[in-house]
Design a protein around this motif. Structure first.
Motif, mmCIF file in Angstrom:
data_model
loop_
_atom_site.group_PDB
_atom_site.id
_atom_site.type_symbol
_atom_site.label_atom_id
_atom_site.label_comp_id
_atom_site.label_asym_id
_atom_site.label_seq_id
_atom_site.Cartn_x
_atom_site.Cartn_y
_atom_site.Cartn_z
ATOM 1 N N TYR A 135 0.838 -1.203 0.000
ATOM 2 C CA TYR A 135 0.000 0.000 0.000
ATOM 3 C C TYR A 135 0.869 1.248 0.000
ATOM 4 C CZ TYR A 135 1.050 0.281 5.015
ATOM 5 O OH TYR A 135 1.703 0.380 6.222
ATOM 6 N N VAL A 140 -2.941 5.507 2.199
ATOM 7 C CA VAL A 140 -3.699 4.550 3.018
ATOM 8 C C VAL A 140 -3.280 4.713 4.473
ATOM 9 C CG1 VAL A 140 -4.221 2.129 3.437
ATOM 10 C CG2 VAL A 140 -3.857 2.937 1.093
ATOM 11 N N LEU A 148 -7.116 -3.175 5.893
ATOM 12 C CA LEU A 148 -6.175 -4.066 5.204
ATOM 13 C C LEU A 148 -5.485 -5.000 6.200
ATOM 14 C CD1 LEU A 148 -4.409 -1.669 2.662
ATOM 15 C CD2 LEU A 148 -6.266 -3.285 2.207
ATOM 16 N N ILE A 170 -3.493 0.767 -3.263
ATOM 17 C CA ILE A 170 -3.340 -0.626 -2.838
ATOM 18 C C ILE A 170 -2.930 -1.475 -4.028
ATOM 19 C CG2 ILE A 170 -4.532 -2.630 -1.832
ATOM 20 C CD1 ILE A 170 -6.566 -0.513 -0.699
ATOM 21 N N ALA A 184 -9.906 0.213 0.239
ATOM 22 C CA ALA A 184 -9.698 -0.929 1.135
ATOM 23 C C ALA A 184 -10.973 -1.723 1.379
ATOM 24 C CB ALA A 184 -9.124 -0.450 2.469
#
Length: 274
Positions: A135, A140, A148, A170, A184
């Motif tokens: 990621y 993120v 995640l 991602i 996510a």
């Protein structure tokens, strides 16, 4: 006398101490239940996601269900081509999902690495049937990062790490397979994992290989080799590399006898497929 007896009876009729104690016990029990429900919610929600993705588990009649997942790209790579811990590979994909790699694999026993890890070790773990969630750490964070992480923590043949400079928030990798995503919450994350993690139908080279940590001096998950964000130099090994003399093999052997010259002869190159 009657008045006195009535007074005594009324004083004994309300056990305030007992009531307070019961209320305290009930309140404590309620708080414990609420705490458990809140803390276990991510795990229970993940169980629901995995149940929804169960139809993507591989079978003999559907050996690679990832072909049904929109956005998955594939390529064919030769396995068991090893380089030294001091060497880099000029990978053809970012993040890579196959090709020459370090002789020591990254531990992939449900490890969430807080820092970026050397790519050549991560690729080796893919050869063993692992799924790697990478990621972009600038994109993120917070709830998305936790979402995640719950897919990885404690899950065999799964690992996760930040990948600075990633072109999407991602990216999921298994050997020869990749899926890049923005969210996510995307159900395709769980479908990808269900389809490809330890898929026994020939989608990765080393079925039955370990994902366990090798330890200090080889690959220590508590102190893994760091990710190198710089562009590989002219001495980086190409994707058609044949392997370096002295590079560690799976069972403690060597690619070639110690001190033997590196061939560097071309091997079959990665061929992108759709």
């Amino acid at each position: 006398m009657k008045a006195a007896r009535g007074s005594v009876v009324s004083k004994k009729g309300t056990p305030w101490g007992t009531i307070v104690a019961v209320v305290a016990v009930v309140a404590l029990a309620a708080s414990v239940i609420i705490y458990y429900m809140v803390q276990s919610a991510p795990k229970r929600e993940q169980e629901d996601r995995e149940a929804a993705a169960a139809s993507f588990a591989p079978t003999t009649s559907d050996p690679d269900p990832s072909k049904r997942i929109p956005g998955v790209v594939t390529a064919t790579y030769t396995g068991s081509v090893h380089v030294l811990p001091t060497e880099r590979v000029a990978y053809d994909k970012t993040p890579p999902f196959g090709g020459p790699h370090d002789g020591y694999w990254a531990a992939c026993t449900g490890v969430v690495y807080p820092n970026a890890v050397r790519t050549e070790n991560m690729v080796h773990a893919l050869e063993h049937g692992a799924v790697w969630i990478a990621y972009n750490p600038q994109q993120v964070t917070g709830d998305a990062l936790n979402l995640l992480s719950v897919r990885v923590k404690g899950k065999p043949f799964t690992m996760m790490s930040p990948y600075p400079g990633l072109d999407k928030p991602i990216s999921l990798q298994s050997w020869g397979h990749q899926l890049k995503l923005d969210d996510a919450n995307d159900a395709r994350i769980d479908e990808f994992i269900a389809a490809l993690r330890t898929n026994p139908n020939g989608v990765y080279p080393e079925v039955g290989a370990s994902c366990d940590a090798l330890g200090p001096g080889q690959f220590d998950p508590d102190n893994p080799p760091a990710f190198d964000p710089s562009k590989p130099g002219p001495d980086a090994k190409p994707m058609d590399y044949k392997g370096t003399a002295g590079a560690q093999q799976e069972q403690g052997g060597m690619n070639q006898p110690s001190g033997a010259p590196s061939t560097g002869a071309p091997a079959p190159s990665a061929t992108p497929t759709k």
